[in-house]
Design an enzyme around this catalytic site. Sequence first.
Site, PDB file in Angstrom:
ATOM      1  N   HIS A 128     -48.442  17.258  17.522  1.00 58.39           N
ATOM      2  CA  HIS A 128     -48.186  18.692  17.284  1.00 58.39           C
ATOM      3  C   HIS A 128     -48.773  19.528  18.420  1.00 58.39           C
ATOM      4  O   HIS A 128     -48.079  20.368  19.017  1.00 58.39           O
ATOM      5  CB  HIS A 128     -48.817  19.089  15.947  1.00 58.39           C
ATOM      6  N   GLU A 129     -50.046  19.299  18.719  1.00 51.57           N
ATOM      7  CA  GLU A 129     -50.707  20.100  19.758  1.00 51.57           C
ATOM      8  C   GLU A 129     -50.142  19.817  21.140  1.00 51.57           C
ATOM      9  O   GLU A 129     -50.181  20.684  22.017  1.00 51.57           O
ATOM     10  CB  GLU A 129     -52.212  19.837  19.739  1.00 51.57           C
ATOM     11  N   HIS A 179     -47.488  22.360  21.884  1.00 49.07           N
ATOM     12  CA  HIS A 179     -48.044  23.629  22.361  1.00 49.07           C
ATOM     13  C   HIS A 179     -48.524  23.503  23.809  1.00 49.07           C
ATOM     14  O   HIS A 179     -48.250  24.357  24.651  1.00 49.07           O
ATOM     15  CB  HIS A 179     -49.224  24.053  21.477  1.00 49.07           C
TER      16      HIS A 179
END
Length: 433
Positions: free
Chosen positions: A24-25, A28
Amino acid sequence: MTILLTVLGIVLFAVGLLFSIAWHELGHLSTAKLFGIRVPQYMVGFGPTIWSRHKGETEYGIKAIPAGGYIRMIGMFPPGEDGRIEARSTSPWRGMIEDARSAAFEELKPGDETRLFYTRKPWKRVIVMFAGPFMNLVLAVAIFLGVLMTFGTPTQTTEVAGVQKCVIEQSEKREKCAKGDPVGPAQAAGLQVGDRIVAFNGVPVKDWADLSNRIRATIGPATVTVERGGEEKVLHATLAENVVVEKDADGEVVPEGFVKAGYLGFAARTEIVPQSFGQSVDRMGDMIEAGAESIISLPAKVPDLWDAAFGDGERKDDSPVGVVGAARISGEVLNLDVPTQNIVATFLMLLAGFNLSLFLFNMLPLLPLDGGHIAGALWESVRRHVARLFRRPDPGPFDVAKLMPVAYVVAGIFIAFTLLVLVADIVNPVKIS
């Protein structure tokens, strides 16, 4: 052996959880760097740092509590109206805003003026914030499709697995026949375990859903054509009207729902059947829709959760489950008395469901979730387009920091809900066995 498998299941889930968070990160991080935003930190977990390493301008690390993760970008919020980054106030709400604004400019270095998050165009900020949840969606879809197309999914067939000896209203939830119960239509017609129903009332049967719908729509005499020992036999049955479980338009059972319908009285055999790409995509769509409905219905499930955690209420099968509950379920999965491939498939589906939940939850348009930042960027874009349309001055970046008091309230609600789920997972857990 049971304890060992349980611990192994919990460890495997923890590893899958950490990977999902890191994945997920990474979404980003990669998009932020793509758009030239400086990222001082990329962390998996919260709390004390147990390992970290600097590479370039970013510190990569793992923290002690595997309950989330984050990347820290410079300039998440614009300066205040006076142009200052920091300005103290005696107002607690104003203090929250100023603290958030100050944190957004920590480690500001010369040259960072052009590398601030808030200076990027709204569409770029939307991409950066959406990339994290999108990575979870990609992982969920990849796992779901992989399991459905290679291993398959439990599918009811038209083969008979059992014959009900009598007619029992399914709302009574009993298995044994009582004196006075009518003989089951299938039993009276001579239906046997192992028969495969190939036609109903002379019309070929496509699949279980087709057969089930036609049985439900029929009350009275009917013919059932079965394949038995390589030969076809025509059985004559008189279908009864009975109280049976309710099904929705997709053929899914409605919890605690019952209706009157035609009843033959047999159990269908379930087989693991690999799905085609189209079937898998359809099932994925159903899963996403069901997941979204579950997120929306969370507030309505709080009373049942409270009763399950602090009272004598039953923990329902569709009850929300937290990280601890999911880890316990993983331990149960490894102890199931089923083939290894079934265990692997079940564990992967659990991990995929977790990632799908991460995507849906993070897309809620509320700070501090990713969806809240996306909503802020979209609102800024709308304001600027409206100003341009009416030839008004550019209103500038939307100051998301002003919403931080609301974000703290939302975060408080989320924390309280998480603690409630945690207690319920410990004292009254959801079980799959």
